[in-house]
Design an enzyme around this catalytic site. Structure first.
Site: not given
Ligand code: CP3
Length: 382
Positions: A28, A32, A41, A78, A154
């Site tokens: 990640r 944010r 965003r 994502d 999910y």
């Molecule tokens: O690593 C990176 O920089 C690449 C981008 C990336 C995102 N999601 C962007 C994102 C990656 C590799 C993911 C994977 C992801 N997404 C996982 C597996 C990794 C982990 O953390 O376990 C999971 C479970 C998700 C599902 C997901 N997407 C959730 C639970 C959420 C919301 C809460 C959170 O943790 O941010 C997201 C949204 C998301 N995916 C955001 C980002 C930058 C935030 C979105 C926003 O701007 O509000």
């Protein structure tokens, strides 16, 4: 088609080859905690507005690399894009996380599931190619997907969950439905990752973020077996280059021996794992088979002060121990001889509350301390 790679440290470490220092990237890393992410965003209006726009996705992928000398990029997207393409209707409610309009909760919904038309995910493959061009060979690009089980969590829950009640109810009450969903997910994820490889991804990672919530026995049957089904279908090479495959199971350290038998190059570990023990059980010896290890700093360390961050980084690097430094060719393959290697990462995604300047401290500490470890290792007789 793409510029030659200037920094191959990450890819070499994935293949258990010696490197001058321990490569580092962060799960990640684009997100944010960076004000420039929040600004982009804001302009795009929503998370999917960012992810589906090639220019935004490219810009955001590169944002952390503009700040820090990271050794790999990960394409901005994502894991939930795949179920979205299956028709589940993904949205991200600010402050609440992801939600599906049409969760999969009964036999009819499971029967309807199919591997999606990959054209619906074209925006991801276009982003991969665009990022790879924009990187211009600076560092390698990682593609990724969720594990079949983590996606199923999910898809059934319809959102994040604290207790996984609905998905576990289906698992125990209707294992036939769960197996059918996991089989579709596995084939979809394999096709999705192969398309990312074709588009320019130089390594791929499977995020089994919720494998660790399963009971012993259930983990092997409902998570590990389907991760193996994905791995079995992945391309090993593209354009003459090997494509390393990383499997990260949060909470997976209990099952390291079984994970060690997966057909992948790298295992990702969370902070509950001991890197020393993981190295001893699955890290392999010099010249022999084994897995490269990735991880595993507690992301909350980044809330401490720089001196404490440096100390914790050193503790993780020291726990892995002296890295393999032999660069001589393996007589059998002509490739550099393999040995135990470590890729530094967090044990899970970086928190949105992380001070960005603390990430700079972490990256510098990894590079500096891991160079020092190699100098000490070289000074010591083998
Ligand atoms: O690593 C990176 O920089 C690449 C981008 C990336 C995102 N999601 C962007 C994102 C990656 C590799 C993911 C994977 C992801 N997404 C996982 C597996 C990794 C982990 O953390 O376990 C999971 C479970 C998700 C599902 C997901 N997407 C959730 C639970 C959420 C919301 C809460 C959170 O943790 O941010 C997201 C949204 C998301 N995916 C955001 C980002 C930058 C935030 C979105 C926003 O701007 O509000």
């Amino acid at each position: 088609m793409f510029a030659p790679l200037q920094n191959d440290t990450f890819l070499r470490a994935c293949l258990r080859q010696a490197t001058d220092y321990t490569p580092v990237w962060l799960m990640r890393q684009a997100g944010r905690y960076l004000p420039e992410y929040r600004a982009t965003r804001e302009r795009a209006g929503s998370f999917m507005g960012l992810a589906t726009n090639v220019d935004h996705a490219t810009e955001i992928t590169l944002q952390p690399l503009a700040r820090y000398p990271l050794d790999a990029a990960i394409v901005f997207s994502d894991i939930l894009t795949v179920p979205d393409a299956m028709g589940l209707g993904l949205s991200f409610v600010p402050g609440e996380g992801p939600a599906f309009a049409h969760p999969v909760r009964n036999e009819a919904a499971v029967t309807r599931l199919e591997v999606p038309d990959l054209d619906k995910l074209r925006y991801v493959f276009d982003a991969v190619t665009s990022v790879r061009k924009a990187l211009n060979g600076r560092v390698p690009l990682i593609g990724f997907a969720g594990s079949p089980w983590t996606l199923a969590c999910y898809m059934v829950e319809g959102a994040g969950s604290d207790d996984y009640r609905l998905v576990k109810t289906m698992l125990y009450a209707r294992p036939d439905l769960m197996h059918r969903m996991l089989a579709v997910n596995a084939d979809a994820v394999a096709a999705y990752l192969n398309a990312q490889i074709d588009a320019g991804a130089q390594a791929v990672m499977i995020f089994d973020s919720w494998g660790g919530v399963l009971a012993d026995g259930a983990f092997q049957t409902f998570s590990l077996a389907y991760t193996a089904r994905v791995l079995g279908q992945l391309k090993r090479e593209h354009g003459g280059q090997r494509i390393p495959r990383i499997v990260f199971t949060k909470g997976g350290a209990l099952w390291l021996d079984e994970m060690g038998r997966l057909d992948c190059e790298v295992l990702g570990l969370d902070w509950t794992a001991s890197l020393a023990r993981a190295r001893a059980s699955v890290g392999g010896a010099a010249g022999g088979p084994g897995k490269a290890l990735q991880g595993n700093l507690d992301p909350n360390v980044l809330f401490a002060q720089p001196a404490q961050i440096r100390a914790e980084v050193a503790r993780v690097l020291d726990s892995f121990g002296a890295p393999h430094v032999d660069r001589s060719p393996d007589p059998a393959t002509g490739l550099p001889v393999a040995g135990p290697t470590h890729i530094f990462n967090l044990g899970h995604g970086i928190s949105q509350h992380t001070p960005p300047e603390h990430v700079a401290v972490l990256v510098d500490a990894v590079h500096a301390h891991s160079r020092q470890l190699r100098r000490q290792g070289a000074a010591r007789p083998a």
